[in-house]
Motif scaffolding. Structure first.
Motif, PDB file in Angstrom:
ATOM      1  N   LEU A  49      -1.908  -7.842   6.288  1.00 24.10           N
ATOM      2  CA  LEU A  49      -1.203  -7.143   5.308  1.00 24.10           C
ATOM      3  C   LEU A  49       0.146  -7.677   5.018  1.00 24.10           C
ATOM      4  CD1 LEU A  49      -2.173  -3.474   6.299  1.00 24.10           C
ATOM      5  CD2 LEU A  49      -3.237  -5.071   4.584  1.00 24.10           C
ATOM      6  N   TRP A  50       0.852  -7.110   3.965  1.00 18.23           N
ATOM      7  CA  TRP A  50       2.176  -7.656   3.493  1.00 18.23           C
ATOM      8  C   TRP A  50       3.311  -6.560   3.928  1.00 18.23           C
ATOM      9  CZ3 TRP A  50      -1.478  -5.033   0.806  1.00 18.23           C
ATOM     10  CH2 TRP A  50      -1.280  -3.840   0.139  1.00 18.23           C
ATOM     11  N   ASN A  51       4.381  -7.001   3.783  1.00 14.44           N
ATOM     12  CA  ASN A  51       5.697  -5.972   4.123  1.00 14.44           C
ATOM     13  C   ASN A  51       5.920  -4.961   3.169  1.00 14.44           C
ATOM     14  OD1 ASN A  51       6.333  -7.217   6.650  1.00 14.44           O
ATOM     15  ND2 ASN A  51       7.654  -8.804   5.868  1.00 14.44           N
ATOM     16  N   GLY A  52       6.458  -3.742   3.638  1.00 14.79           N
ATOM     17  CA  GLY A  52       6.638  -2.733   2.575  1.00 14.79           C
ATOM     18  C   GLY A  52       6.334  -1.477   2.838  1.00 14.79           C
ATOM     19  N   ARG A  53       6.763  -0.526   2.509  1.00 13.75           N
ATOM     20  CA  ARG A  53       6.248   0.849   2.560  1.00 13.75           C
ATOM     21  C   ARG A  53       5.621   1.562   1.413  1.00 13.75           C
ATOM     22  NH1 ARG A  53       8.533   3.306   7.097  1.00 13.75           N
ATOM     23  NH2 ARG A  53      10.205   1.988   8.101  1.00 13.75           N
ATOM     24  N   SER A  54       4.271   1.841   1.654  1.00 16.62           N
ATOM     25  CA  SER A  54       3.398   2.491   0.499  1.00 16.62           C
ATOM     26  C   SER A  54       2.206   2.821   1.185  1.00 16.62           C
ATOM     27  CB  SER A  54       3.120   1.504  -0.709  1.00 16.62           C
ATOM     28  OG  SER A  54       2.158   0.355  -0.088  1.00 16.62           O
ATOM     29  N   TYR A  55       1.647   4.018   0.421  1.00 15.63           N
ATOM     30  CA  TYR A  55       0.470   4.666   1.116  1.00 15.63           C
ATOM     31  C   TYR A  55      -0.607   3.991   1.055  1.00 15.63           C
ATOM     32  CZ  TYR A  55       3.130   9.407   0.798  1.00 15.63           C
ATOM     33  OH  TYR A  55       3.916  10.126   0.875  1.00 15.63           O
TER      34      TYR A  55
ATOM     35  N   GLU B 156      -3.718  -0.285   6.595  1.00 17.28           N
ATOM     36  CA  GLU B 156      -3.155  -0.545   7.961  1.00 17.28           C
ATOM     37  C   GLU B 156      -4.340   0.216   8.937  1.00 17.28           C
ATOM     38  OE1 GLU B 156       0.201   0.942  10.836  1.00 17.28           O
ATOM     39  OE2 GLU B 156       1.077  -0.329   8.985  1.00 17.28           O
ATOM     40  N   VAL B 157      -4.682   1.580   8.523  1.00 19.77           N
ATOM     41  CA  VAL B 157      -5.358   2.405   9.386  1.00 19.77           C
ATOM     42  C   VAL B 157      -6.821   1.725   9.637  1.00 19.77           C
ATOM     43  CG1 VAL B 157      -6.293   4.716   9.400  1.00 19.77           C
ATOM     44  CG2 VAL B 157      -4.009   4.493   8.895  1.00 19.77           C
ATOM     45  N   TYR B 158      -7.291   1.154   8.168  1.00 26.04           N
ATOM     46  CA  TYR B 158      -8.572   0.859   8.080  1.00 26.04           C
ATOM     47  C   TYR B 158      -8.558  -0.544   9.153  1.00 26.04           C
ATOM     48  CZ  TYR B 158     -12.523  -2.441   6.413  1.00 26.04           C
ATOM     49  OH  TYR B 158     -13.355  -3.273   6.215  1.00 26.04           O
ATOM     50  N   PHE B 159      -7.581  -1.394   9.015  1.00 22.28           N
ATOM     51  CA  PHE B 159      -7.650  -2.758   9.895  1.00 22.28           C
ATOM     52  C   PHE B 159      -7.528  -2.351  11.213  1.00 22.28           C
ATOM     53  CE2 PHE B 159      -7.211  -4.983   5.871  1.00 22.28           C
ATOM     54  CZ  PHE B 159      -7.880  -5.784   5.922  1.00 22.28           C
ATOM     55  N   THR B 160      -6.758  -1.438  11.624  1.00 28.45           N
ATOM     56  CA  THR B 160      -6.480  -0.955  13.008  1.00 28.45           C
ATOM     57  C   THR B 160      -7.647  -0.484  13.881  1.00 28.45           C
ATOM     58  OG1 THR B 160      -4.225  -0.092  12.552  1.00 28.45           O
ATOM     59  CG2 THR B 160      -5.110   0.709  14.535  1.00 28.45           C
ATOM     60  N   VAL B 161      -8.390   0.440  12.966  1.00 30.37           N
ATOM     61  CA  VAL B 161      -9.750   0.920  13.635  1.00 30.37           C
ATOM     62  C   VAL B 161     -10.815  -0.498  13.576  1.00 30.37           C
ATOM     63  CG1 VAL B 161     -11.793   2.273  13.056  1.00 30.37           C
ATOM     64  CG2 VAL B 161      -9.712   3.159  12.605  1.00 30.37           C
TER      65      VAL B 161
END
Length: 297
Positions: free
Chosen positions: A187-193, A199-204
């Protein structure tokens, strides 16, 4: 001659009952009424039009009546399926192939364009078995002590961070090592929903496909450890003059101490805060039981 006179044909004909006048307009009026009724029924509401059918049938019928909308829907569906299965395939490939380039590396390199900063990227991949286990233990002790046992998310740490952030001016993060790997690699840097959801998807996904050892191996190779420097091997050679295979506990602890902000903190010229943080991490490494804590990943 017969005495019987012929009947008055004209009279008899005149006395016959006249046929009733047919109402020529009746069939036409009935047809018109039927057509008008059908027209009124066709102009009914959507609920009346699709009454008695399932929600899926109503949706399909609604889409068929709007070709442009159906075309857009099909394009979006195909794009989603390509991205979904493509992401799974990419994660499977990276389970076995070194991660040479990440969005973070590209972003840092782009930032140097048009500036006086060097654009040279210090990065060298080393397998988990070659890197000193003191480095692996240091990042676990510093960043995510529940790493061997959680499934990608430390919910206790998340709850604590939420409570603390109600009183803190600068919010404290609660990202695990798995989440940081998912963010840095995919993913890219930054804060967004949107980014947080991905991030949750790739973490799982990496927890299921890669496993703990591979996740920690990737983290030790892609984590930003200094200006244009990524991974423990590159940082060890650049700042200590030797390979990450021979890192001492204190050296590994200092490298872990700068991870929250490696562009602000320095490994080669540690501030008082970094020196204090290094001692804290070294103590935590002892409290966890040393390298035995990560032996069975």
């Amino acid at each position: 001659m017969s005495s019987q006179r012929p009947g008055n044909t004209f009279r008899n004909m005149s006395q016959q009952p006249r046929p009733k006048a047919s109402n020529a307009s009746t069939p036409r009026d009935s047809k018109t009424e039927r057509t008008a009724g059908q027209s009124r029924s066709s102009r009914g509401t959507g609920a009346q039009k699709y009454a008695g059918s399932s929600a899926w049938d109503r949706t399909r019928r609604f889409m068929r009546e709007r070709p442009m909308l159906e075309r857009v829907y099909r394009i979006c569906l195909k794009a989603f399926l390509w991205l979904f299965f493509g992401s799974i395939g990419y994660v499977i490939v990276l389970k076995y192939v070194p991660v040479w380039v990440t969005p973070l590396v590209v972003s840092r390199w782009i930032d140097t364009i048009g500036t006086n900063e060097s654009s040279h990227v210090y990065k060298k991949w080393r397998s988990y078995d070659v890197i000193s286990k003191e480095a692996a233990l240091a990042v676990v002790a510093s960043e995510d002590q529940a790493f061997p046992t959680h499934w990608g998310f430390d919910f206790n740490e998340i709850q604590d961070a939420i409570k603390e952030n109600e009183k803190r001016e600068r919010p404290r993060g609660a990202s695990t090592i798995s989440q940081q790997v998912a963010k840095n690699v995919f993913l890219w840097n930054g804060r967004s929903y949107v980014r947080k959801g991905l991030e949750v998807y790739f973490t799982v996904l990496i927890e299921l496909v890669w496993g703990k050892k591979r996740i920690l191996e990737v983290y030790l190779n892609v984590a930003e450890t200094g200006p244009m420097t990524f991974g423990m091997e590159a940082a060890s050679q650049r700042y200590y003059g030797h390979s990450a295979e021979t890192l001492s506990r204190n050296e590994a602890a200092r490298m872990a101490a700068v991870l929250p902000n490696p562009r602000l903190f320095s490994i080669s010229n540690p501030s008082n805060y970094i020196q204090r943080r290094t001692r804290q991490i070294a103590r935590q490494m002892r409290y966890l039981g040393g390298q035995r804590y990560i032996r069975n990943l």
